[in-house]
Each structure stands twice: as C-alpha cells, then as structure tokens.
Motif scaffolding. Structure first.
Motif, mmCIF file in Angstrom:
data_model
loop_
_atom_site.group_PDB
_atom_site.id
_atom_site.type_symbol
_atom_site.label_atom_id
_atom_site.label_comp_id
_atom_site.label_asym_id
_atom_site.label_seq_id
_atom_site.Cartn_x
_atom_site.Cartn_y
_atom_site.Cartn_z
ATOM 1 N N ILE A 19 69.396 -8.996 50.018
ATOM 2 C CA ILE A 19 69.382 -8.373 48.700
ATOM 3 C C ILE A 19 69.574 -9.421 47.603
ATOM 4 N N ASP A 20 70.215 -10.564 47.964
ATOM 5 C CA ASP A 20 70.450 -11.599 46.943
ATOM 6 C C ASP A 20 69.168 -12.308 46.535
ATOM 7 N N TRP A 21 68.127 -12.182 47.341
ATOM 8 C CA TRP A 21 66.895 -12.891 47.033
ATOM 9 C C TRP A 21 66.147 -12.274 45.869
ATOM 10 N N TYR A 22 66.479 -11.024 45.538
ATOM 11 C CA TYR A 22 65.681 -10.328 44.549
ATOM 12 C C TYR A 22 65.948 -10.843 43.153
ATOM 13 N N ILE A 23 64.930 -10.763 42.315
ATOM 14 C CA ILE A 23 65.035 -11.301 40.968
ATOM 15 C C ILE A 23 66.146 -10.623 40.194
ATOM 16 N N LYS A 24 66.286 -9.316 40.401
ATOM 17 C CA LYS A 24 67.313 -8.632 39.609
ATOM 18 C C LYS A 24 68.718 -9.032 40.032
ATOM 19 N N ASN A 25 68.854 -9.657 41.222
ATOM 20 C CA ASN A 25 70.158 -10.184 41.626
ATOM 21 C C ASN A 25 70.209 -11.700 41.482
ATOM 22 N N GLY A 26 69.321 -12.243 40.680
ATOM 23 C CA GLY A 26 69.373 -13.677 40.426
ATOM 24 C C GLY A 26 68.559 -14.507 41.391
ATOM 25 N N GLY A 27 67.806 -13.890 42.262
ATOM 26 C CA GLY A 27 66.996 -14.659 43.215
ATOM 27 C C GLY A 27 65.602 -14.885 42.668
ATOM 28 N N PHE A 28 64.644 -14.961 43.577
ATOM 29 C CA PHE A 28 63.276 -15.238 43.153
ATOM 30 C C PHE A 28 62.295 -14.220 43.698
ATOM 31 N N TYR A 29 62.756 -13.342 44.596
ATOM 32 C CA TYR A 29 61.828 -12.510 45.352
ATOM 33 C C TYR A 29 61.630 -11.155 44.691
ATOM 34 N N GLU A 30 60.515 -10.567 44.986
ATOM 35 C CA GLU A 30 60.230 -9.217 44.499
ATOM 36 C C GLU A 30 59.396 -8.511 45.554
ATOM 37 N N ASN A 31 59.658 -7.219 45.765
ATOM 38 C CA ASN A 31 58.827 -6.487 46.714
ATOM 39 C C ASN A 31 57.419 -6.349 46.177
ATOM 40 N N ASN A 32 56.468 -6.328 47.095
ATOM 41 C CA ASN A 32 55.081 -6.180 46.700
ATOM 42 C C ASN A 32 54.776 -4.697 46.528
ATOM 43 N N GLY A 33 54.683 -4.258 45.272
ATOM 44 C CA GLY A 33 54.500 -2.839 45.004
ATOM 45 C C GLY A 33 53.163 -2.319 45.498
ATOM 46 N N MET A 34 52.215 -3.223 45.652
ATOM 47 C CA MET A 34 50.882 -2.807 46.097
ATOM 48 C C MET A 34 50.922 -2.315 47.538
ATOM 49 N N MET A 35 51.861 -2.856 48.351
ATOM 50 C CA MET A 35 51.927 -2.451 49.747
ATOM 51 C C MET A 35 52.289 -0.979 49.884
ATOM 52 N N ILE A 36 52.991 -0.439 48.903
ATOM 53 C CA ILE A 36 53.379 0.969 48.956
ATOM 54 C C ILE A 36 52.162 1.859 48.704
ATOM 55 N N LEU A 37 51.184 1.334 47.968
ATOM 56 C CA LEU A 37 50.043 2.164 47.584
ATOM 57 C C LEU A 37 49.030 2.236 48.737
ATOM 58 N N PRO A 38 48.367 3.395 48.873
ATOM 59 C CA PRO A 38 47.403 3.569 49.970
ATOM 60 C C PRO A 38 46.301 2.510 50.045
ATOM 61 N N PRO A 39 45.767 1.986 48.911
ATOM 62 C CA PRO A 39 44.686 1.002 49.053
ATOM 63 C C PRO A 39 45.075 -0.176 49.939
ATOM 64 N N MET A 40 46.328 -0.588 49.858
ATOM 65 C CA MET A 40 46.751 -1.749 50.634
ATOM 66 C C MET A 40 46.790 -1.411 52.122
ATOM 67 N N ALA A 41 47.046 -0.115 52.444
ATOM 68 C CA ALA A 41 46.998 0.284 53.856
ATOM 69 C C ALA A 41 45.579 0.137 54.373
ATOM 70 N N LEU A 42 44.623 0.524 53.533
ATOM 71 C CA LEU A 42 43.221 0.397 53.930
ATOM 72 C C LEU A 42 42.871 -1.063 54.138
ATOM 73 N N ILE A 43 43.342 -1.931 53.224
ATOM 74 C CA ILE A 43 43.046 -3.360 53.359
ATOM 75 C C ILE A 43 43.718 -3.912 54.611
ATOM 76 N N THR A 44 44.952 -3.436 54.902
ATOM 77 C CA THR A 44 45.625 -3.900 56.117
ATOM 78 C C THR A 44 44.828 -3.494 57.353
ATOM 79 N N VAL A 45 44.361 -2.251 57.383
ATOM 80 C CA VAL A 45 43.533 -1.818 58.512
ATOM 81 C C VAL A 45 42.296 -2.700 58.599
ATOM 82 N N GLY A 46 41.717 -3.011 57.432
ATOM 83 C CA GLY A 46 40.542 -3.877 57.401
ATOM 84 C C GLY A 46 40.831 -5.236 58.001
#
Lengths: 388, 219
Positions: free
Chosen positions: B176-203
């Motif tokens: 959890i410390d890696w996240y930007i809001k906790n002073g880190g640098f990381y952020e979750n990829n919001g696109m992965m939550i969206l269905p298009p990215m599931a299609l691309i992953t299947v692809g």
C-alpha cells in the motif's frame, strides 16, 4: 559526410549474410537508410522510385513539429513561473521547460524504438520509421507532469497493441500516438485530467501563489466560467495551460504550412477538420442553451488540442481516409464530433482524441463507400453511352 | 457403431483426449471464440471468476451427460427446446447452491449465473457432441470444455485483478505504501477494470497460444 559514408561501407559486410553481425542486419539497415538516401535501383520493369521515401517524409513531419515542440518547452517553463510568481528570463524559462520535456521525449523514443527493433529483428523486416514521428508526437500530447513509467507503459501499449499486432507501420488501424494518450487517459485518469496536471510542479504544490488555478480554457468553459477564460490572443499564441505541444495555435499553423507546402500533410483533411469544428460551433451557437454553447464558434478552434489534432493527428496518412472525397468527409466528421464530445459530454473536457480515434475506425468504411459510389457513377455513365 | 464390441476402458486414450484437447488446441474461448461475453464480465476479480468457472464446468458436464442419455428419444425438430430445459434446470440448481453457500460471490456474479443458459459453449457442445455420442465421453467432453473455459477466465482474472487492483484473491500483493497517494510512485491501472482490457488480454492470450502452436493459425 564522406567519412561517414566510407565508414558505413567498411562495416557493411559484417551485417550482410554470413557476416559476424548478421542478426543485427535490420538495425544496421535502419541506421544506414536513415543517414543516407538508399541507392536501391529497381532491376525489372520501368518503376520510378521517388527519392522522397518514408524516412525523408517522416523527417519533414519532425521539422514541422519543431515550432510546437520548442514553444511547448518554453510554455512549460512560463506556466510554472506564473504559478510560483517568479519573474524568469527567457532563457531560464526555456531551460526549465527543456529539462521537464526532455525526459518525456527520451522515454518515448527509448521504449518505442526498442520495441520496434525487437520486433523487426526476428521477423527479418527492415525497421520501420513510423515511430520516428509517433515518438515525438506522444510527449507533445501529454500533460507535462505525467510520471515517466506511465508514459513508458503507454508507449509500449501503443506500439505493441496499436501497431505491431496489425503488422507494423502502415497497417495500423488507429493512430499510435493517440492510442498511447487514450490508454493513459483511461488507465490513469487522475494523471491525465483535472486542473493540476497541466503545469509542472503544481501537484506537489510548493510555493504556488494563492488562488492560482491550473485549469485549462476547456475546463473553465466546461464549468461555465466563460469570463475567466484567457483572451483570444493568449489562446492563439499559446500562453495557456495544456498538453506540452498543443497550446500554441500559431506554432501549429507554422507546422501546418510546412506540411502543406511540402505536400506531406493533406490540406483537405486540415481544412475539413476546421470546417467541421466551425459547423458544430455554429450549430451550438444557434441553440445556445448554456453558456458553453454561446462562445463563438471560431474560439473552439484555438482551444485545447483541436488545432494540434487537426494538423498532426487527423492527417496521419495511415489511419486517415485514403480517397480524396473520403478525406473531406473524414475530416469534417472529426471536427464535428470533437466539438460534440467537448461541449455535450461533461465527462470529457476534450474531444479531439476520441473523435480522431473514432473516425480512424470509420475511415476504411468511408473509403469503401466513396469507391463504390464512383464505380456506380461510372457504370451509369457507361450504360448511358452504350444505350445511345 | 455396432462393430465396436469389446468394452472400452474408462480413460482410454480417446477419452483422455476429449478431456485435454479443449484445454489447449480446441479451447472454447481462444480457438472456437465462444463464451467471450461472460469472460469479459466476470474477470475483474479472481474469486468470482473461479466460482463462475466451476459453475460452467458443472453445467456443461451434466447437461452433456443428460442430453446424451436421452439423445435417442429427443425428436429432432424440438431438440433445442429440450436442451434449453435441461440447461436451465441445471443453471437454476447452480444458482440456488451459490446463493446458499457463497452469497457474496453470487451477488457479484449477479445476472451472469443466469446467463450461463445462453453461454454458447454449452449449447455448442450439446449440438456438436452430446447429441451424437455416448454418455461417458459426453460427460468428459463437458468437463474438458468447462475447464478450458475456466482456465482462460482464471488467467484473465489474474492479470486484471493484479494490475487493476493490486491484489490476488483480495490479498494485497502490491504494498500500500507504493501508491502515489501514500507517497509512493505506483498507481493501479484503471483500464484493467474496464471490459475492453479483458478483450485485449484474451487477444494477447490468443496471440501467445498461436505463436506457440502454429497449427491454429488460419490463412
């Protein structure tokens, strides 16, 4: 120049079949043809080769991008100086922006070219130069504060999913640079939109003047704060917050002139995109149910990424329509849709990216119907002649 | 049919093939491109994806078995409706069990459990296999196809949960410390939550599978 040529000729055998570095053949080829116009001669038939090959075409686009890039660097420094109320000299301003923008360009080229070479090598292709332009376009359409690792992921996504899976340069359906931006826009929305991201150092908020807002003209217009929008002169010259290269309409128009004079960019697409934007703007003016719809139509053309998209993105020869009539339709719809998204959809302050990507998907369809219509017209004419 | 007299062993090479082929070279999702919609919808997190995969395995296996048992008495002209009755009874059964034992997951899956009825894989296997084969091979074929489907679901869900939420099975993998809001640098990829990215992953899975197994590449 001569020495370089001699050196290349000397090391060339190593990269050809049976040489020591045969596996790096396409890498060598890429550099050789980049530095010198290839002297390939067709041996069969009477083909004429234009000396203006893809690499030279791309170089001209790079030159056309220079005004926007240099102005963008200066503007990054200028906006930062405004936010901390520092009276910087021209050189200080430019140097600050240069240091902010340079890493973006280096990362974009580094990641993109690495992937291009990595794909070209095992396939035995020559390295395509399409990324030469995309690699510079990508930093110019990013907010200056975008973290570098996000940029790297977006570039990798755009090159692999946007281009290589379709077969490389010339086969892509979508404009790779815009795909990189769209990827970031949906994956990390907090770094791609809002009021803080457009000005260097604003997210950290150190020494920022009280009451300074980094909102772009588009954000202000979308919030109906029309009277707070910058003056037309500022927006045209580009003294406004925004993505690195998109702010100055003047610098973009210089680039447009270079593209049109050299015949690289299609003036039809550029004109029709602006025409489509104007048409949508006038339509909004006619209804004008909210303050955003009341701002004059031509003002839309100098806000946000409209001009940049029209000149450098919509004209991408691969993803745009190929037929001459199709170019008019394609461009008009890009401009029209960009304004529709901008004004009518509160979720997306800027619609240029989405409009161009959408029309990229429709470009082949437009071409198909233009060609079909032409066939039908000529068929009718032929029938008429035959009947007489 | 009638000339095969000697009894076949339960797990003969032919029967084993029914079980293993759908996992790779005849995978229902990546090769036959069936059941894509639910693969996009339920793969945001691993847990619902696994529950969904198990449900589909149960339904394909038993609907194949039942239809195969009664295949000689189904009038040809109304076979689709008979198949649907069998499938929907099984799906209702699965749905009730999920509601009874894993209520929270059943809530997450919501309508998609009911939509197993319309999952093309099940109907496809009934038409293509169960109607013309004996119960035991049909049962194995059902399990094989269910597993093939489930495998893709789990792979996609793994990447979507890992990159989109930073967790695996709701267990935090990225600190959890890696996240930007906790002073880190990381952020979750919001696109992965969206269905298009599931299609691309299947692809991407299809891409990897075909570059490994060149037979699958169509001209």
């Amino acid at each position: 120049m001569k020495a370089l040529r001699n050196y290349l000729d000397k090391i060339k055998p190593h990269f050809q079949k049976g040489g020591r570095f045969e596996m790096l053949h396409s890498t060598f080829d890429a550099f050789e043809t980049f530095l010198f116009v290839p002297n390939t001669v067709t041996t069969k038939g009477s083909h004429i080769r234009d000396s203006l090959d893809l690499k030279r075409t791309m170089s001209i686009v790079i030159i056309a991008l220079m005004p926007a890039m240099l102005f963008g660097m200066w503007n990054v420094g200028y906006q930062h100086a405004l936010s901390i109320d520092a009276g910087w000299s021209f050189f200080e301003t430019f140097w600050y922006g240069f240091l902010k923008v340079l890493p973006l360009i280096v990362v974009s080229y580094g990641v993109g070219l690495f992937i291009e070479f990595a794909f070209a090598q095992p396939r035995g292709h020559e390295v395509n130069e399409g990324f030469l332009v995309s690699g510079l376009l990508i930093p110019l359409i990013m907010p200056v504060g975008v973290p570098l690792w996000m940029l790297a992921i977006a570039v990798a996504f755009a090159v692999i999913i946007g281009k290589e899976v379709f077969g490389g340069t010339g086969y892509n359906v979508f404009n790779p640079a815009l795909l990189a931006r769209a990827f970031l826009f949906f994956a990390y929305p907090s770094h791609m939109s809002g009021d803080k991201v457009w000005i260097a150092g604003l997210t950290q908020g150190q020494g920022v003047v009280d009451g300074f807002s980094g909102a772009t003209p588009l954000a202000k217009a979308a919030a109906y704060q029309i009277e707070q929008m910058p003056s037309v002169y500022d927006m045209f010259m580009g003294f406004i917050p925004g993505s690195v290269g998109e702010t100055s309409t003047l610098a973009i128009l210089i680039g447009a002139a270079i593209l049109i004079v050299t015949g690289i960019g299609s003036w039809k697409i550029m004109v029709s995109v602006f025409g489509g934007g104007l048409a949508a703007g006038l339509l909004f003016n006619a209804f004008a149910v909210n303050p955003y719809m009341e701002i004059s139509a031509w003002q839309h053309l100098i806000m946000g990424g409209f001009a940049f998209g029209a000149v450098f993105m919509a004209t991408d020869p691969v993803s745009a329509s190929q037929t001459e009539k199709g170019k008019w339709i394609y461009g008009f719809l890009v401009g029209f849709l960009a304004l529709l998204v901008r004004v009518l959809n509160p979720a997306y302050p800027e619609g240029m990216m989405l409009a161009i990507l959408l029309m990229n998907a429709f470009a082949p369809l437009i071409d198909y119907y233009v060609v079909e219509a032409n066939i039908r017209r000529r068929m009718n004419r032929a029938k008429k002649v035959a009947n007489v | 049919m009638s000339e095969v007299k000697e009894k076949e062993p339960l797990f003969s090479a032919k029967n084993l093939k029914l079980l293993t082929e759908p996992i790779d070279s005849r995978n229902p999702v990546t090769v036959l491109v069936l059941g894509i919609c639910s693969a996009l919808a339920v793969t945001v997190k691993l847990k619902p994806a696994i529950v969904m995969a198990l449900s589909v395995i149960v339904v394909t296996a038993f609907s194949n078995l039942i239809i195969s048992l009664i295949r000689n008495s189904i009038p040809n002209r109304i076979r689709i409706i008979v198949q649907l009755v069998v499938i929907s009874s099984l799906v209702i059964l699965v749905d009730q069990i999920l509601k009874a034992y894993v209520y929270d997951v059943s809530k997450q899956l919501s309508v998609f459990v009911g939509l197993i009825i319309t999952n093309c894989i099940i109907m496809g296997r009934l038409e293509a296999f169960a109607l013309g084969n004996k119960p035991w091979p049909s049962f194995l074929d059902g399990i094989g196809n269910g597993v093939g489907y489930g495998l893709i679901l789990v792979i996609v869900a793994f990447f979507r949960e890992f990159l989109g939420s930073g967790t695996i099975f709701n267990y935090r993998v990225i600190p959890i410390d890696w996240y930007i809001k906790n002073g880190g640098f990381y952020e979750n990829n919001g696109m992965m939550i969206l269905p298009p990215m599931a299609l691309i992953t299947v692809g991407i899975i299809i891409w990897i599978q075909r570059s490994r197994n060149r037979k699958l590449i169509e001209d």
